[in-house]
Design a protein around this motif. Structure first.
Motif, PDB file in Angstrom:
ATOM      1  N   LEU A   1     -56.473  14.023 -54.423  1.00  0.00           N
ATOM      2  CA  LEU A   1     -57.466  14.563 -55.349  1.00  0.00           C
ATOM      3  C   LEU A   1     -57.809  15.994 -54.961  1.00  0.00           C
ATOM      4  CD1 LEU A   1     -59.363  14.089 -57.726  1.00  0.00           C
ATOM      5  CD2 LEU A   1     -61.044  13.175 -56.107  1.00  0.00           C
ATOM      6  N   ASP A   2     -57.536  16.930 -55.858  1.00  0.00           N
ATOM      7  CA  ASP A   2     -57.784  18.341 -55.587  1.00  0.00           C
ATOM      8  C   ASP A   2     -58.081  19.062 -56.900  1.00  0.00           C
ATOM      9  OD1 ASP A   2     -57.939  20.935 -54.768  1.00  0.00           O
ATOM     10  OD2 ASP A   2     -55.871  21.073 -54.018  1.00  0.00           O
ATOM     11  N   PRO A   3     -59.369  19.186 -57.267  1.00  0.00           N
ATOM     12  CA  PRO A   3     -59.726  19.868 -58.513  1.00  0.00           C
ATOM     13  C   PRO A   3     -59.900  21.375 -58.355  1.00  0.00           C
ATOM     14  CG  PRO A   3     -61.689  18.899 -57.546  1.00  0.00           C
ATOM     15  CD  PRO A   3     -60.543  18.570 -56.613  1.00  0.00           C
ATOM     16  N   SER A   4     -59.302  21.964 -57.298  1.00  0.00           N
ATOM     17  CA  SER A   4     -59.514  23.383 -56.997  1.00  0.00           C
ATOM     18  C   SER A   4     -59.119  24.300 -58.148  1.00  0.00           C
ATOM     19  CB  SER A   4     -58.720  23.780 -55.745  1.00  0.00           C
ATOM     20  OG  SER A   4     -59.098  22.990 -54.636  1.00  0.00           O
ATOM     21  N   GLY A   5     -58.130  23.899 -58.954  1.00  0.00           N
ATOM     22  CA  GLY A   5     -57.702  24.739 -60.061  1.00  0.00           C
ATOM     23  C   GLY A   5     -58.751  24.932 -61.129  1.00  0.00           C
ATOM     24  N   TYR A   6     -59.809  24.159 -61.074  1.00  0.00           N
ATOM     25  CA  TYR A   6     -60.926  24.301 -62.004  1.00  0.00           C
ATOM     26  C   TYR A   6     -62.210  24.699 -61.296  1.00  0.00           C
ATOM     27  CZ  TYR A   6     -64.543  22.908 -65.394  1.00  0.00           C
ATOM     28  OH  TYR A   6     -65.631  22.886 -66.235  1.00  0.00           O
ATOM     29  N   VAL A   7     -62.392  24.230 -60.067  1.00  0.00           N
ATOM     30  CA  VAL A   7     -63.696  24.328 -59.401  1.00  0.00           C
ATOM     31  C   VAL A   7     -64.148  25.757 -59.161  1.00  0.00           C
ATOM     32  CG1 VAL A   7     -64.854  23.935 -57.187  1.00  0.00           C
ATOM     33  CG2 VAL A   7     -63.733  22.054 -58.361  1.00  0.00           C
ATOM     34  N   LYS A   8     -63.247  26.617 -58.665  1.00  0.00           N
ATOM     35  CA  LYS A   8     -63.704  27.966 -58.329  1.00  0.00           C
ATOM     36  C   LYS A   8     -64.199  28.703 -59.569  1.00  0.00           C
ATOM     37  CE  LYS A   8     -60.859  31.263 -56.986  1.00  0.00           C
ATOM     38  NZ  LYS A   8     -60.010  32.201 -56.214  1.00  0.00           N
ATOM     39  N   GLY A   9     -63.416  28.661 -60.644  1.00  0.00           N
ATOM     40  CA  GLY A   9     -63.849  29.313 -61.870  1.00  0.00           C
ATOM     41  C   GLY A   9     -65.124  28.703 -62.424  1.00  0.00           C
ATOM     42  N   TRP A  10     -65.205  27.378 -62.393  1.00  0.00           N
ATOM     43  CA  TRP A  10     -66.412  26.685 -62.872  1.00  0.00           C
ATOM     44  C   TRP A  10     -67.636  27.097 -62.074  1.00  0.00           C
ATOM     45  CZ3 TRP A  10     -68.863  23.083 -59.601  1.00  0.00           C
ATOM     46  CH2 TRP A  10     -69.956  22.407 -60.168  1.00  0.00           C
ATOM     47  N   SER A  11     -67.500  27.162 -60.754  1.00  0.00           N
ATOM     48  CA  SER A  11     -68.661  27.485 -59.917  1.00  0.00           C
ATOM     49  C   SER A  11     -69.166  28.896 -60.180  1.00  0.00           C
ATOM     50  CB  SER A  11     -68.318  27.315 -58.437  1.00  0.00           C
ATOM     51  OG  SER A  11     -67.359  28.263 -58.009  1.00  0.00           O
TER      52      SER A  11
END
Length: 272
Positions: free
Chosen positions: A96-106
């Motif tokens: 599980l690695d949502p990094s492709g969304y998390v940085k932009g979302w944050s």
């Protein structure tokens, strides 16, 4: 006005606020923004054994016991998986690695909070994922250079705007690290993909998905631009060809609107 650099989420995040607010107010806004980004890092980092994402991945934490933010991010990742035909997949690498969304979302959340607090003119840049609002000064747009994938001291393009997001995914720094979930192999055909639009979380995910698609990503990006969603794009292939959608907000005086191709390989006899 304030300019601050914070080391968080494995990158340098710059926070620039240009509103003429009292110094104490500006300091408080920066402090709260940094606290939020560190909170995101603690919750979503795949490098921290005690993060919610790591514990959820190991089965030590149920989704119901996760924070509302974690559940919202994973819901968004699932919606993106469906939208991209499975190419954007938070489990593409096997964990599980949502990094492709998390940085932009944050950063998108941080920007929205700054705006609600009265900082209507600001720019937050998290390692090339950028959210700008308002203006750096009256009559001037925010300008964001998109790094040239072979010449790190040059920009391939410069985009400009007053209220926009810019996200770039590429192989030029970390090598082929984005996995094509359909083949299970790292994507190599595209060297750099940039997406601009109204929401940085989505722009970040779209850039990652297109990179994972390889050459098929060029057609997918063109269809995204034609959909009227407000997302435009630029891409450079691994063999040096450049593509842009018609509405990419390139700065009108950008001298690098046609980026040079990749360097020619040396003849075999010239190599040592």
């Amino acid at each position: 006005m304030v300019y601050h650099v914070e080391d968080v989420m494995g990158t340098a995040v710059t926070i620039e606020i240009t509103d003429p607010l009292p110094a104490a107010t500006l300091a408080g806004l920066v402090e709260r923004t940094c606290a939020w980004l560190h909170e995101v890092d603690r919750r979503f980092s795949t490098y921290r054994e005690d993060s919610e994402i790591s514990r959820l991945d190991r089965g030590e934490l149920s989704l119901a016991d996760c924070s509302p933010d974690t559940r919202a991010v994973l819901d968004a990742c699932e919606a993106l998986r469906r939208e991209t035909g499975g190419t954007f997949d938070a489990r593409a690498a096997g964990r599980l690695d949502p990094s492709g969304y998390v940085k932009g979302w944050s950063v998108e959340v941080a920007s929205a909070r700054l705006a609600r607090a009265g900082a209507l003119n600001h720019c937050v840049n998290a390692g090339g994922d950028v959210r700008g609002r308002g203006r750096p000064e009256p009559g001037r747009d925010w300008r964001v250079g998109i790094r040239h994938p072979w010449e790190p001291d040059r920009s391939a393009w410069v985009v400009a705007g007053t209220d926009f997001a810019v996200a770039t995914s590429g192989t030029y720094e970390r090598g082929p690290h984005v996995i094509d979930p359909h083949s299970g192999e790292p994507a190599r055909a595209l060297r750099s993909v940039t997406v601009t639009g109204p929401d940085l979380g989505l722009a970040d995910a779209y850039a990652t998905a297109a990179l994972a698609m390889g050459m098929d990503g060029l057609l997918w990006l063109a269809r995204l631009a034609d959909s009227g969603s407000g997302y435009e794009s630029a891409a450079i292939t691994n063999d040096g060809h450049a593509y842009t959608s018609g509405g990419l907000p390139v700065a009108p005086d950008d001298p690098t609107a046609d980026p040079p191709a990749a360097p020619e390989p040396e003849p075999a006899a010239a190599r040592t």
